[in-house]
Design an enzyme around this catalytic site. Sequence first.
Site, PDB file in Angstrom:
ATOM      1  N   ASP A 121       0.830  -1.199   0.000  1.00 27.05           N
ATOM      2  CA  ASP A 121       0.000   0.000   0.000  1.00 27.05           C
ATOM      3  C   ASP A 121       0.868   1.255   0.000  1.00 27.05           C
ATOM      4  O   ASP A 121       1.953   1.267   0.571  1.00 27.05           O
ATOM      5  CB  ASP A 121      -0.899  -0.015   1.254  1.00 27.05           C
TER       6      ASP A 121
ATOM      7  N   HIS B 238       2.514   3.350  -9.042  1.00 26.02           N
ATOM      8  CA  HIS B 238       2.338   1.919  -9.306  1.00 26.02           C
ATOM      9  C   HIS B 238       3.565   1.362 -10.033  1.00 26.02           C
ATOM     10  O   HIS B 238       4.015   0.258  -9.749  1.00 26.02           O
ATOM     11  CB  HIS B 238       1.077   1.674 -10.135  1.00 26.02           C
TER      12      HIS B 238
ATOM     13  N   LEU C 115      12.066 -19.864  -4.277  1.00 26.61           N
ATOM     14  CA  LEU C 115      11.004 -19.146  -3.567  1.00 26.61           C
ATOM     15  C   LEU C 115       9.627 -19.394  -4.194  1.00 26.61           C
ATOM     16  O   LEU C 115       9.469 -19.346  -5.414  1.00 26.61           O
ATOM     17  CB  LEU C 115      11.333 -17.640  -3.648  1.00 26.61           C
TER      18      LEU C 115
HETATM   19  C1  IPE Z   1      -1.487   0.067  -3.512  1.00 25.98           C
HETATM   20  O1  IPE Z   1      -1.225   1.452  -3.496  1.00 25.98           O
HETATM   21  C2  IPE Z   1      -1.494  -0.493  -4.904  1.00 25.98           C
HETATM   22  C3  IPE Z   1      -2.710  -1.170  -5.343  1.00 25.98           C
HETATM   23  C4  IPE Z   1      -3.841  -1.284  -4.670  1.00 25.98           C
HETATM   24  C5  IPE Z   1      -2.647  -1.797  -6.658  1.00 25.98           C
HETATM   25  P1  IPE Z   1      -2.425   2.477  -3.491  1.00 25.98           P
HETATM   26  O2  IPE Z   1      -2.804   2.751  -4.902  1.00 25.98           O
HETATM   27  O3  IPE Z   1      -3.528   1.973  -2.630  1.00 25.98           O
HETATM   28  O4  IPE Z   1      -1.742   3.758  -2.862  1.00 25.98           O
HETATM   29  P2  IPE Z   1      -2.412   4.831  -1.888  1.00 25.98           P
HETATM   30  O5  IPE Z   1      -3.010   4.101  -0.731  1.00 25.98           O
HETATM   31  O6  IPE Z   1      -3.432   5.588  -2.670  1.00 25.98           O
HETATM   32  O7  IPE Z   1      -1.252   5.693  -1.479  1.00 25.98           O
HETATM   33 MG    MG Z   2      -4.128   2.351  -0.651  1.00 25.53          MG
END
Ligand code: IPE
Ligand code: MG
Length: 232
Positions: free
Chosen positions: A2, A19, A113
Amino acid sequence: MDGNGRWARSRMLPRYVGHREGVKAVRRIVEACRNKGITALTLFAFSSENWRRPSDEVGLLMDLFIRTLKKEIDTLHRNGIRMRFIGDHAPFPGDLRELIVQAEARTRENSGLDLVIAANYGGHWDVTQACRRVAARVASGELKPEEITTDMLAGEIALADLPEPDLFIRTGGEQRISNFLLWQLAYTELYFTEVLWPAFNEQALDDALDSYAQRQRRFGRTGEQVEQLKGA
Ligand code: IPE
Ligand code: MG
């Protein structure tokens, strides 16, 4: 995993860049786990609730999965990594589903792994699909409802063949499980860190492992019993 969006926003960048950096963190952490001799790593890549995001973000994430899998599969295979995907893949684009099947088939015999990607995964879904399978045995007359055991359900849950997770790490500061491996986490040590996923590196992983190493796992026993068992 996250914090991708916040990582990007704090740099005045679009969420997508977060991402993309998150994928780099995945590469780093998979490599670090392999080097440390960790036997299984499950990454929560896309939850069954993530479909609620704006459709362009969902589309970009699907593209990123497809491109990353295509790009990384040779290296993963060469490094002896066995890949597996858990979740309901039916709603995914056909080419992604195809890549998932290929990646699993190609790396099946590897003994390094175990890398599990939870994609369109939800803990509730997981328990539900396990119940469905046991219920089918009841419906066929093979089993009576009162004969259902915890072990039977455990055998139908995702990753039944892997050891239960020792450590759960959530990045990005939130302190919740968010429908991850609900059944499997019953005795798992939970670790929460403010570090945003794109910034998660080997040092951050070591911090999590250090925290884990300091804990005493009792599995319902007393501390004294655990000490005695260790001495035995
Ligand atoms: C996690 O990061 C990635 C996925 C859910 C694919 P987020 O996209 O939830 O990032 P924040 O929480 O908005 O910072
Ligand atoms: Mg998030």
